[in-house]
Enzyme design. Structure first.
Site, short mmCIF file in Angstrom:
data_model
loop_
_atom_site.label_atom_id
_atom_site.label_comp_id
_atom_site.label_asym_id
_atom_site.label_seq_id
_atom_site.Cartn_x
_atom_site.Cartn_y
_atom_site.Cartn_z
N SER A 1 100.22 -28.81 117.19
CA SER A 1 99.30 -28.55 116.08
C SER A 1 100.09 -28.40 114.80
O SER A 1 100.91 -27.48 114.67
CB SER A 1 98.51 -27.27 116.34
N HIS B 1 97.97 -33.01 116.68
CA HIS B 1 96.74 -32.19 116.60
C HIS B 1 96.57 -31.71 115.16
O HIS B 1 97.46 -31.07 114.59
CB HIS B 1 96.82 -31.02 117.57
N ASP C 1 94.31 -29.67 112.54
CA ASP C 1 93.29 -28.60 112.44
C ASP C 1 92.65 -28.56 111.07
O ASP C 1 93.31 -28.28 110.06
CB ASP C 1 93.94 -27.25 112.73
N MET D 1 90.00 -26.73 108.70
CA MET D 1 89.27 -25.47 108.55
C MET D 1 88.67 -25.39 107.15
O MET D 1 89.31 -25.81 106.18
CB MET D 1 90.20 -24.29 108.78
N HIS E 1 90.64 -31.93 114.84
CA HIS E 1 89.84 -30.81 115.35
C HIS E 1 89.08 -30.21 114.18
O HIS E 1 89.66 -29.51 113.35
CB HIS E 1 90.78 -29.79 116.01
N MET F 1 86.89 -27.74 112.38
CA MET F 1 86.32 -26.39 112.37
C MET F 1 85.61 -26.25 111.03
O MET F 1 86.05 -25.50 110.14
CB MET F 1 87.44 -25.35 112.55
N MET G 1 88.86 -23.91 123.63
CA MET G 1 89.64 -22.96 122.82
C MET G 1 90.07 -21.80 123.70
O MET G 1 89.23 -21.15 124.34
CB MET G 1 88.81 -22.42 121.65
N GLY H 1 90.71 -20.43 114.01
CA GLY H 1 90.96 -19.98 112.65
C GLY H 1 92.43 -19.77 112.31
O GLY H 1 92.82 -19.92 111.17
N PHE H 2 93.23 -19.45 113.33
CA PHE H 2 94.63 -19.13 113.04
C PHE H 2 95.54 -19.56 114.19
O PHE H 2 95.11 -19.53 115.35
CB PHE H 2 94.79 -17.63 112.82
N GLY H 3 96.75 -19.92 113.85
CA GLY H 3 97.77 -20.15 114.86
C GLY H 3 98.38 -18.82 115.29
O GLY H 3 98.12 -17.77 114.69
N ASP I 1 93.56 -25.37 123.62
CA ASP I 1 94.07 -25.11 122.27
C ASP I 1 94.16 -23.60 122.03
O ASP I 1 93.15 -22.93 121.96
CB ASP I 1 93.11 -25.76 121.26
N GLY I 2 95.39 -23.12 121.90
CA GLY I 2 95.58 -21.73 121.49
C GLY I 2 96.45 -20.93 122.44
O GLY I 2 96.14 -20.79 123.62
N SER J 1 102.38 -22.81 117.20
CA SER J 1 103.52 -21.93 116.91
C SER J 1 104.63 -22.10 117.94
O SER J 1 105.81 -21.99 117.60
CB SER J 1 103.06 -20.48 116.82
#
Ligand code: DX5
Ligand code: ZN
Length: 229
Positions: free
Chosen positions: A10, A35, A37, A39, A69, A71, A140, A145-147, A178-179, A201
């Site tokens: 990501s 990936h 993201d 937002m 992705h 969001m 998910m 919303g956040f890594g 994801d996550g 991350s």
């Protein structure tokens, strides 16, 4: 290894000031998919990147699949823009679209591969009528919303459920997670039936210097764990 596993870093956790190099380096290290993201500070409480950045990566020379992705809410207006910008997959959250079937069809009409994304606590009912129209189901394993958040373990049950649905219908749909995925848990996630692994991350946080080979170690560690799954 008979199973085909794909690693999808990501870019949310990449250094945006030199995004083209970051993507080149991570693909050179053996990543399969980018990936991406998106937002909107409305569907999720954060604001990131849009079609212009996707197009810039294509112009930079990125040929790997780009996994957009979304969001965002609403969803439909931005889909043709991402298709024009070079998206490969476009995934969206069913609760962000008024007409899920229409949005799936729109992604397909635009020449992209549609996918549905389920938040950790979102039930899977909508798959009953849509699974055969999809190329991807994205689960998910954190709230979007956040890594850098912690993996939510109950999503493994959900993964097993979706894998069962896909196999029972003999479909060729990717199951992505994801996550909070990294070398410590990717094997367990693969054993639950997931074939495509987002890692933000864990990959881009692996090293901060300007060594172009700095992602080899972490991608290698992810692959080594997958080989044991
Ligand atoms: C969260 C994003 C993820 C995120 C994953 O809303 O969809 O793709 O970047 O980051 P890590 O791997 O750090 O949990
Ligand atoms: Zn994502």
């Amino acid at each position: 290894m008979s199973k085909q596993f794909r690693i999808a870093p990501s870019i949310l956790s990449a250094n945006f000031a030199r995004l083209g190099d970051e993507v080149d380096n991570v693909l050179r290290a053996g990543a399969d998919i980018v990936h991406f993201d998106v937002m909107d500070n409305h569907y999720v409480p954060n604001l990131t990147i849009g079609p212009l950045v996707c197009e810039a990566l294509r112009k930079h020379g990125v040929t790997a699949p780009i996994d957009v992705h979304l969001m965002v809410k609403p969803v439909d207006r931005i889909i043709p823009d991402f298709a024009k910008a070079g998206a490969t997959y476009i995934t969206f959250h069913p609760e962000a679209s008024e007409h899920v079937d229409r949005t799936i069809a729109l992604i397909r009409e635009c020449g992209c591969k549609p996918g549905l994304v389920f938040n950790p606590a979102t039930p899977l009912e909508v798959l009953e009528y849509t699974l055969d129209k999809l190329d991807m189901v994205l689960l998910m394993s954190v709230n979007p919303g956040f890594g850098g958040q912690k993996f939510i373990p109950y999503v493994l049950d959900k993964a097993r459920k979706v894998r069962q649905m896909i196999d029972a219908r003999g479909l060729n749909v990717s199951l992505e997670i994801d996550g909070g995925v990294g070398p410590a848990n990717i094997r367990e996630v693969a054993q639950a039936g997931v074939d495509t692994f987002v890692a933000g991350s864990a990959v881009f946080g692996a090293a901060k210097d300007s060594d172009p080979n700095r992602y080899d170690t972490v991608i290698g560690a992810l692959r080594a764990e997958l080989a044991k799954a």
